[in-house]
Design an enzyme around this catalytic site. Structure first.
Site, PDB file in Angstrom:
ATOM      1  N   LYS A 121       0.851  -1.195   0.000  1.00 16.68           N
ATOM      2  CA  LYS A 121       0.000   0.000   0.000  1.00 16.68           C
ATOM      3  C   LYS A 121       0.887   1.246   0.000  1.00 16.68           C
ATOM      4  O   LYS A 121       1.836   1.347   0.783  1.00 16.68           O
ATOM      5  CB  LYS A 121      -0.906  -0.012   1.230  1.00 16.68           C
ATOM      6  CG  LYS A 121      -1.770   1.240   1.393  1.00 16.68           C
ATOM      7  CD  LYS A 121      -2.585   1.164   2.695  1.00 16.68           C
ATOM      8  CE  LYS A 121      -3.280   2.480   2.982  1.00 16.68           C
ATOM      9  NZ  LYS A 121      -4.019   2.458   4.268  1.00 16.68           N
ATOM     10  N   ASP A 156      -2.453  10.158   4.154  1.00 15.64           N
ATOM     11  CA  ASP A 156      -3.862   9.766   4.216  1.00 15.64           C
ATOM     12  C   ASP A 156      -4.627  10.676   5.178  1.00 15.64           C
ATOM     13  O   ASP A 156      -4.580  10.501   6.396  1.00 15.64           O
ATOM     14  CB  ASP A 156      -3.990   8.316   4.673  1.00 15.64           C
ATOM     15  CG  ASP A 156      -5.442   7.857   4.725  1.00 15.64           C
ATOM     16  OD1 ASP A 156      -6.291   8.535   4.106  1.00 15.64           O
ATOM     17  OD2 ASP A 156      -5.715   6.831   5.374  1.00 15.64           O
ATOM     18  N   LYS A 182     -10.326  12.236   8.633  1.00 16.00           N
ATOM     19  CA  LYS A 182      -9.910  11.711   9.925  1.00 16.00           C
ATOM     20  C   LYS A 182      -9.928  12.816  10.983  1.00 16.00           C
ATOM     21  O   LYS A 182      -9.821  14.003  10.656  1.00 16.00           O
ATOM     22  CB  LYS A 182      -8.471  11.172   9.831  1.00 16.00           C
ATOM     23  CG  LYS A 182      -8.295   9.942   8.963  1.00 16.00           C
ATOM     24  CD  LYS A 182      -6.826   9.546   8.914  1.00 16.00           C
ATOM     25  CE  LYS A 182      -6.601   8.330   8.022  1.00 16.00           C
ATOM     26  NZ  LYS A 182      -7.143   7.092   8.604  1.00 16.00           N
ATOM     27  N   ASP A 186       1.414   6.096   5.964  1.00 16.11           N
ATOM     28  CA  ASP A 186       0.432   5.164   5.419  1.00 16.11           C
ATOM     29  C   ASP A 186       0.934   4.467   4.155  1.00 16.11           C
ATOM     30  O   ASP A 186       0.186   3.734   3.518  1.00 16.11           O
ATOM     31  CB  ASP A 186      -0.895   5.885   5.134  1.00 16.11           C
ATOM     32  CG  ASP A 186      -2.092   4.952   5.231  1.00 16.11           C
ATOM     33  OD1 ASP A 186      -2.004   3.960   5.962  1.00 16.11           O
ATOM     34  OD2 ASP A 186      -3.106   5.224   4.573  1.00 16.11           O
ATOM     35  N   ASP A 243     -12.182   6.878   3.635  1.00 16.77           N
ATOM     36  CA  ASP A 243     -11.014   6.575   4.471  1.00 16.77           C
ATOM     37  C   ASP A 243     -10.680   5.086   4.446  1.00 16.77           C
ATOM     38  O   ASP A 243      -9.740   4.655   5.089  1.00 16.77           O
ATOM     39  CB  ASP A 243     -11.261   7.044   5.903  1.00 16.77           C
ATOM     40  CG  ASP A 243      -9.974   7.084   6.723  1.00 16.77           C
ATOM     41  OD1 ASP A 243      -8.886   7.204   6.120  1.00 16.77           O
ATOM     42  OD2 ASP A 243     -10.053   6.982   7.966  1.00 16.77           O
ATOM     43  N   GLU A 276      -9.478   3.611   1.842  1.00 17.59           N
ATOM     44  CA  GLU A 276      -8.929   3.800   0.495  1.00 17.59           C
ATOM     45  C   GLU A 276      -7.836   2.810   0.127  1.00 17.59           C
ATOM     46  O   GLU A 276      -7.642   2.482  -1.041  1.00 17.59           O
ATOM     47  CB  GLU A 276      -8.404   5.239   0.348  1.00 17.59           C
ATOM     48  CG  GLU A 276      -6.993   5.489   0.855  1.00 17.59           C
ATOM     49  CD  GLU A 276      -6.804   5.234   2.338  1.00 17.59           C
ATOM     50  OE1 GLU A 276      -5.686   4.852   2.738  1.00 17.59           O
ATOM     51  OE2 GLU A 276      -7.753   5.413   3.123  1.00 17.59           O
ATOM     52  N   ARG A 310      -7.477  -0.362   0.527  1.00 23.80           N
ATOM     53  CA  ARG A 310      -7.959  -1.596  -0.101  1.00 23.80           C
ATOM     54  C   ARG A 310      -8.384  -1.361  -1.553  1.00 23.80           C
ATOM     55  O   ARG A 310      -8.342  -2.288  -2.365  1.00 23.80           O
ATOM     56  CB  ARG A 310      -9.098  -2.186   0.732  1.00 23.80           C
ATOM     57  CG  ARG A 310     -10.348  -1.345   0.784  1.00 23.80           C
ATOM     58  CD  ARG A 310     -11.247  -1.694   1.969  1.00 23.80           C
ATOM     59  NE  ARG A 310     -10.667  -1.239   3.212  1.00 23.80           N
ATOM     60  CZ  ARG A 310     -11.232  -1.409   4.410  1.00 23.80           C
ATOM     61  NH1 ARG A 310     -12.390  -2.050   4.511  1.00 23.80           N
ATOM     62  NH2 ARG A 310     -10.655  -0.960   5.511  1.00 23.80           N
TER      63      ARG A 310
END
Length: 504
Positions: free
Chosen positions: A274, A279, A286, A297, A356, A358, A360
């Site tokens: 990833k 993020d 968030k 992230d 959020d 994202e 995946r």
């Protein structure tokens, strides 16, 4: 830090600090013939300290003896340290790595620059031979010596400059030198991953991460291909593109290749990381508290790129592909919105219930790409869910998958490197939580079983291929020092990926 071996007389070695390893048996210190020689020079001081229980020999114990006024001819070490190893027969690679990391942290405080370790034959066993001991000790030294202070006005000046294994046996020296080389490759790869994760978001964009991959490839001879926005759009990576919509910084799709078995293209493993370089959560923003850590992230992407640096040098007989779909996840007038529907690379439609969730989405398209390129095995690594911390704490990374052999191979590699991994199930109940009324699948399954529903989502795109997924959301960064880690990025699971690939 320069780590090497030499065969000079330890008594005549001009060392800032000479280290002697102390064994125990049944909780009692055992003085080796080597230590007895030093004890004699020190007029029985070591034996006296042991008798008075000032030195126990317990694992990680460090007892310093100053020798500035010692009037003994041809004796040059400035200080001697008795390093407790515990029971030699019970030592593992993880014990050794932890001891050496604690040692180097202590040495930094002493501000000594040149350290020598006198090898003890009795430390080695069938469980822990000279090769494994030397590699693990080297890894611990490098990892424990780490600091990220490039943006500080005054960088850490107490770092150790030179560490030497002392061994008079020429065959042993050859083994130690090989192990130092391998241990350095493993540890320096994890250092690269740490550096990338520790970089602030304004200093590490998707373009910057892609350039790191290019530099690794140029230096170590693997191939790299960077796909740009138009390439990704042409391929139909709608899930990845949806995440990238909110950012002004251009996305990069990174693909690195090491061909260790050109004659057998099917002998391959794909490591997919990833790569969200920052993020914010997107429109599903968030909370502000702790958001600064979201610079990390891209920990999965950092780990796979760093692992490729080592794999390209160790040259296992397998074809290794690394993929990282790099972008930011930001809110803007162009950003993806909750309720949007996107079409992934493999044609499945996804309801974006929460922007959020994202990571995946980017992994879905990366996995589809890998399958289309003939992937035999896929291992994805992601800082994916806060639920992983709730389930496992910050010392163990959960793993999911559809191939028990693949999963067990990863877990076994983690046990060697000290990066603990534990399998969690993909059950049929939580699988239903990703059901969508308007698309083929939804990108969230609610709060219950969050790590499992995320893995279920990814598994939908990995159907038909051997696949496993590691969630490193809790283990990628620490708030304080632990074992061979220092506060900040851990680099997990870089060394596990290397160990895994060279043993496939």
């Amino acid at each position: 830090m320069n780590i090497h071996t030499q065969s000079s007389d330890p008594f005549a070695t001009r060392s800032d600090l000479l280290i002697l390893m102390l064994d125990t048996k049944d909780n009692k210190a055992r003085i080796s013939p080597t230590i007895k020689k030093f004890d004699k020079v020190l007029d029985g001081l070591i034996g006296s300290l042991i008798s008075n229980s000032d030195i126990s020999g317990n694992e990680g114990e460090m007892s310093l003896i100053y020798t500035p006024n010692l009037s003994v001819k041809n004796f040059y070490p400035k200080k001697i340290m008795i390093l407790g190893m515990g029971d030699f027969s019970l030592l593992s690679t993880n014990n050794v790595r932890n001891i050496s990391a604690s040692l180097v942290k202590k040495v930094k405080k002493l501000k000594v620059k040149k350290v020598h370790l006198l090898n003890e034959k009795s430390v080695y066993s069938k469980k822990l031979n000279l090769e494994k001991f030397s590699q693990s000790f080297t890894e611990g030294l490098i990892l424990g010596n780490y600091s990220f202070d490039k943006y500080k006005e005054k960088a850490n000046s107490g770092n150790l400059e030179k560490f030497t294994f002392l061994d008079s046996n020429e065959q042993n020296k050859k083994i130690i030198n090989r192990s130092i080389k391998v241990g350095s490759i493993f540890a320096n790869a994890e250092i690269l991953a740490r550096d990338l994760v520790n970089e602030p978001g304004n200093m590490l964009s998707p373009s910057d991460l892609a350039q790191v991959a290019v530099k690794v490839s140029e230096k170590h001879g693997c191939k790299v291909n960077i796909l740009e926005y138009n390439d990704v759009k042409k391929l139909g990576m709608g899930a990845f593109l949806g995440v990238a919509k909110g950012s002004d910084r251009p996305l990069k799709f990174i693909h690195m290749t090491f061909e260790g078995d050109k004659s057998s293209p099917e002998n391959n493993i794909w490591l997919i990381g990833k790569g969200i370089t920052f993020d914010s959560g997107g429109i599903s923003l968030k909370p502000g508290f702790g958001m600064g850590k979201m610079k990390g992230d891209m920990g999965g992407g950092a780990a796979v790129i760093a692992a490729m640096e080592a794999i390209s040098q160790l040259k296992p007989k397998i074809n290794v592909n690394v993929v990282c779909a790099a972008t930011d996840n930001m809110p803007s007038g162009n950003a993806q919105m909750p309720g949007d529907i996107v079409k992934a690379y493999n044609g499945l439609t996804i309801e974006v219930d929460n922007t959020d969730a994202e990571g995946r989405l980017t992994l879905a398209d990366a996995i589809g790409y890998a399958k289309d390129k003939g992937a035999s095995k896929i291992l994805d690594i992601a800082t994916l869910t806060g639920a992983a911390r709730i389930a496992m704490g910050d010392g163990v990374s959960p793993i999911f998958g559809n191939d028990e052999n693949l999963i067990n191979s990863v877990i076994n590699a983690g046990s060697v490197t000290g990066e603990m991994i534990w399998q969690l199930p993909l059950d049929n109940v939580t699988k239903k939580q990703n059901f969508s009324m308007v698309a083929d699948i939804k990108n969230t399954g609610g709060r219950g079983g969050g790590s499992t529903t995320a893995a279920h989502f990814i598994s939908r795109f990995a159907e038909g291929v051997s696949w496993a997924h590691i969630d490193i959301a809790a283990t990628s960064m620490l708030d304080s020092d632990r074992d061979w880690y220092v506060a900040g990025a851990t680099g997990v699971p870089t060394r596990t990926l290397i160990e895994f690939c060279i043993n496939l």
